[in-house]
Design a protein around this motif. Structure first.
Motif: not given
Length: 231
Positions: A212-223, A203-209
């Motif tokens: 985000k890197g793992l799911r960048t294409p998905l996050l782009d579509d959700l945005a 757990a921690g900021p690095n996990l969030g990063l």
């Protein structure tokens, strides 16, 4: 309204109201606008203080998805409403703590997709279905929702779930890779907490990063802003 149970380092986010199995004002834990705002705030609180998060509910429903009464009464606001739903998915997908969905009951439509946003999921074995009823209801999927399902499920499973509106019990959902595992009602929350605890050291900021890197294409579509022409 949803609430947090802060029990040590592993928090529990309940999608219903404290003290009752079914919230009389929102018995199916639907995505009402104030519900979305409350859940979003609680996710922020968990991200700041917890080392793991279990997302669950009580009673018959995990969540029955979109607020159809609001949609029917405010159809012109549907695109903006769906954008809020997408933002909630993105929040869960990128939370900097391990997340586990403990699916206690029915998870339909947008609620089924919310369960897919968790890092891992455990589903109650004896009662409840996971289902995407959009095809049966003559409703389309948004670009972001389709991307979420396509990203989180195997193609054969996504195709069946999206095109047939099949209702999956826990054992079938686990076999199809929709959920990570099935558990008895007595073991559901404990098992979900155990998985979150097993992963808490990352757990921690690095996990969030990393998320985000793992799911960048998905996050782009959700945005992507939902077009008014969707329906």
């Amino acid at each position: 309204m949803p609430f947090l149970n802060a029990d040590g380092d592993i928090y529990e986010l309940y999608l219903g109201t404290e003290g009752v199995d079914l919230d009389p004002d929102n018995p199916e834990n639907r995505f009402r606008t104030e519900w979305i705002e409350t859940v979003t705030g609680l996710l922020d609180e968990a991200a700041a203080n917890a080392k793991g998060l279990v997302i669950t509910a009580t009673g018959k429903y995990f969540t029955n998805g979109l607020d159809t009464d609001f949609i029917a009464a405010n159809f012109a606001e549907l695109p903006a409403y769906l954008d809020k739903v997408h933002a909630l998915y993105s929040k869960v997908l990128t939370l900097p703590v391990p997340t586990v969905a403990a699916i206690n009951g029915h998870a339909f439509g947008a609620g089924a997709m919310l369960a897919l946003c968790a890092d891992h999921s455990v589903m109650r074995a004896d009662r409840g279905f996971w289902s995407l009823p959009e095809a049966a209801l003559s409703m389309p999927f948004t670009r972001g929702m389709a991307a979420l399902i396509r990203t989180r499920l195997a193609d054969a499973t996504a195709t069946e779930a999206m095109l047939t509106s099949r209702r999956y019990g826990a054992d079938d959902a686990a076999a199809a890779g929709i959920v990570g595992e099935a558990a008895s009602v007595d073991d559901l929350l404990g098992r979900a907490r155990a998985v979150a605890a097993e992963r808490q050291q990352v757990a921690g900021p690095n996990l969030g990063l990393i998320k985000k890197g793992l799911r960048t294409p998905l996050l782009d579509d959700l945005a992507v802003i939902t077009p008014a022409t969707l329906l």
